[in-house]
Scaffold this motif. Structure first.
Motif, mmCIF file in Angstrom:
data_model
loop_
_atom_site.group_PDB
_atom_site.id
_atom_site.type_symbol
_atom_site.label_atom_id
_atom_site.label_comp_id
_atom_site.label_asym_id
_atom_site.label_seq_id
_atom_site.Cartn_x
_atom_site.Cartn_y
_atom_site.Cartn_z
ATOM 1 N N ALA A 129 94.460 51.505 116.644
ATOM 2 C CA ALA A 129 95.448 52.584 116.663
ATOM 3 C C ALA A 129 95.103 53.675 117.672
ATOM 4 C CB ALA A 129 95.588 53.193 115.269
ATOM 5 N N LEU A 130 93.870 53.682 118.174
ATOM 6 C CA LEU A 130 93.504 54.671 119.189
ATOM 7 C C LEU A 130 94.346 54.515 120.453
ATOM 8 C CD1 LEU A 130 89.593 54.633 118.881
ATOM 9 C CD2 LEU A 130 91.129 56.498 118.225
ATOM 10 N N GLN A 131 94.865 53.301 120.691
ATOM 11 C CA GLN A 131 95.684 53.069 121.883
ATOM 12 C C GLN A 131 96.973 53.881 121.859
ATOM 13 O OE1 GLN A 131 95.436 48.511 123.015
ATOM 14 N NE2 GLN A 131 95.713 48.734 120.813
ATOM 15 N N ASP A 132 97.483 54.136 120.648
ATOM 16 C CA ASP A 132 98.806 54.756 120.511
ATOM 17 C C ASP A 132 98.733 56.199 120.036
ATOM 18 O OD1 ASP A 132 99.930 52.281 121.153
ATOM 19 O OD2 ASP A 132 99.965 51.653 119.055
ATOM 20 N N ILE A 133 97.556 56.779 120.020
ATOM 21 C CA ILE A 133 97.382 58.058 119.333
ATOM 22 C C ILE A 133 98.253 59.169 119.925
ATOM 23 C CG2 ILE A 133 95.393 58.891 120.686
ATOM 24 C CD1 ILE A 133 94.154 59.629 117.890
ATOM 25 N N GLU A 134 98.439 59.176 121.238
ATOM 26 C CA GLU A 134 99.256 60.213 121.868
ATOM 27 C C GLU A 134 100.738 60.001 121.571
ATOM 28 O OE1 GLU A 134 98.386 60.467 125.989
ATOM 29 O OE2 GLU A 134 96.293 61.101 125.696
ATOM 30 N N VAL A 141 81.585 50.451 117.327
ATOM 31 C CA VAL A 141 81.561 51.884 117.046
ATOM 32 C C VAL A 141 80.843 52.646 118.160
ATOM 33 C CG1 VAL A 141 80.706 53.654 115.461
ATOM 34 C CG2 VAL A 141 81.704 51.554 114.555
ATOM 35 N N TRP A 142 79.729 52.103 118.614
ATOM 36 C CA TRP A 142 78.905 52.786 119.609
ATOM 37 C C TRP A 142 79.617 52.914 120.950
ATOM 38 C CZ3 TRP A 142 74.552 55.483 119.058
ATOM 39 C CH2 TRP A 142 73.824 55.808 120.202
ATOM 40 N N THR A 143 80.432 51.912 121.314
ATOM 41 C CA THR A 143 80.973 51.857 122.680
ATOM 42 C C THR A 143 82.460 52.182 122.770
ATOM 43 O OG1 THR A 143 81.425 49.474 122.507
ATOM 44 C CG2 THR A 143 79.253 50.132 123.344
ATOM 45 N N VAL A 144 83.142 52.366 121.640
ATOM 46 C CA VAL A 144 84.583 52.611 121.729
ATOM 47 C C VAL A 144 84.860 53.934 122.441
ATOM 48 C CG1 VAL A 144 84.820 53.813 119.493
ATOM 49 C CG2 VAL A 144 86.760 52.546 120.443
ATOM 50 N N ASP A 145 85.876 53.911 123.300
ATOM 51 C CA ASP A 145 86.235 55.100 124.069
ATOM 52 C C ASP A 145 87.740 55.038 124.349
ATOM 53 O OD1 ASP A 145 86.592 57.219 125.765
ATOM 54 O OD2 ASP A 145 85.081 56.607 127.231
ATOM 55 N N ALA A 146 88.499 55.832 123.618
ATOM 56 C CA ALA A 146 89.957 55.797 123.746
ATOM 57 C C ALA A 146 90.430 56.233 125.121
ATOM 58 C CB ALA A 146 90.587 56.687 122.673
ATOM 59 N N ALA A 147 89.596 56.949 125.870
ATOM 60 C CA ALA A 147 89.994 57.425 127.192
ATOM 61 C C ALA A 147 89.972 56.318 128.235
ATOM 62 C CB ALA A 147 89.085 58.575 127.631
ATOM 63 N N GLN A 148 89.307 55.196 127.932
ATOM 64 C CA GLN A 148 89.232 54.090 128.879
ATOM 65 C C GLN A 148 90.304 53.053 128.553
ATOM 66 O OE1 GLN A 148 85.353 52.318 129.346
ATOM 67 N NE2 GLN A 148 84.289 54.273 129.133
ATOM 68 N N PRO A 149 91.145 52.700 129.532
ATOM 69 C CA PRO A 149 92.184 51.703 129.285
ATOM 70 C C PRO A 149 91.596 50.394 128.771
ATOM 71 C CG PRO A 149 92.523 52.776 131.402
ATOM 72 C CD PRO A 149 91.177 53.224 130.914
ATOM 73 N N ASP A 150 92.205 49.837 127.756
ATOM 74 C CA ASP A 150 91.829 48.554 127.163
ATOM 75 C C ASP A 150 90.544 48.586 126.335
ATOM 76 O OD1 ASP A 150 93.890 46.845 127.543
ATOM 77 O OD2 ASP A 150 92.905 45.582 129.031
#
Length: 309
Positions: A208-213, A274-283
């Protein structure tokens, strides 16, 4: 987001088999059922395998039911397709406002809502034929799951926890797998199911982080928005709870060290997410979400190894 080629959907991997090989008339329906993204089939099927394998650990003399596993794979594909089709019918107005989903078959005009409804019913009828191959308890349990499938698409409108309802629905395979072998429920199953619910909430929060905005703009609720800047910590807690509950389930059926050691692979994959997730990076969130296929595989192999041992 880059432009989506005409007829394709933005949230499917480029060059998938549906885009490349499916007949033109079938493509919109294949996309409705998400055949171009089989990850959902695997994520629905793995809990079935866990339920079957946990039952095998509990009653090793009965063994692992491979025929049931194959039937459940076909059933998972059909029910996932029917569920996604229903979700797209319900969400067609929302999907039209979200960049990732506005190219889906209904909002893009490739399929009408009425034709999608016929397609959904057809998938559900074939899936019901498979369900009726199992015992009466499992049949009724499978029918009861339709309540969760029906209410899930509406939850994002009324609660910050739609992922919890997805967890209740997507974890149901554990119940189906276990009860198909035992004809009943059990505390080990309850623990397995609860752990799987936490796992689903965790991975769908990352998705769901992909659609947060977009979700914030149109008022759609999600745990990704709810957790906000604490999303990593929240998912870590959910994944930790899932792992502990899975361990408790196996211990309750007299499993032990083999599962505990091999299940560390699944734990490591979840920790990496968890350690590497970053919503600012595409995909980035999508790839972490997809890696849960391997979490499912690792846990299934750990349970099967425990049964063999």
């Amino acid at each position: 987001m880059t432009d989506t080629p005409p007829g394709t959907v933005a949230d499917a991997q480029a060059g998938n088999w549906v885009d490349r090989h499916a007949p033109q008339w079938l493509k919109p329906y294949a996309r409705l059922a998400r055949w171009d993204r089989p990850i959902g089939i695997w994520l629905l099927w793995w809990p079935c395998i866990w339920g079957l394998a946990l039952a095998a650990v509990a009653q090793p003399q009965a063994g692992f039911d491979w025929i049931a596993a194959i039937l459940m794979l076909v059933g998972a594909a059909l029910m996932r397709g029917a569920g996604c089709t229903f979700n797209d019918i319900v969400d067609r107005d929302i999907d039209d406002k979200v960049a990732r989903t506005r190219s889906r078959p209904i909002p893009s005009g490739q399929v009408t809502a009425r034709d999608a409804l016929y397609f959904m019913v057809g998938q559900a009828l074939v899936a019901s034929a498979i369900l009726f191959q199992f015992n009466r308890f499992t049949v009724w349990a499978g029918v009861a799951s339709l309540v969760l499938v029906a209410i899930y698409p509406f939850m994002k409108r009324i609660t910050w926890w739609p992922q919890a309802f997805l967890g209740l629905a997507f974890s149901y395979g554990a119940l189906v797998g276990w009860s198909s072998q035992t004809g009943s429920l059990g505390w080990a199953l309850v623990l397995l199911y609860a752990g799987t619910v936490l796992w689903v909430i965790g991975y769908d929060t990352l998705y769901a982080l992909q659609d947060i905005e977009d979700d914030a703009l149109i008022g759609v609720k999600s745990t990704a928005r709810l957790f906000g800047e604490h999303v990593k910590l929240a998912v870590a807690v959910l994944y930790t709870g899932a792992y502990l509950l899975w361990m408790a389930a196996v211990l309750l059926v007299n499993g032990g060290i083999v599962f505990a050691v091999l299940a560390l692979v699944a734990a490591g994959l979840m920790a990496w997410q968890v350690w590497t997730v970053d919503a600012a990076q595409p995909d980035n969130p999508r790839l972490r979400f997809y890696s849960n296929h391997y979490v499912g595989l690792a846990l299934a192999l750990a349970l099967l190894a425990e049964w063999v041992w």
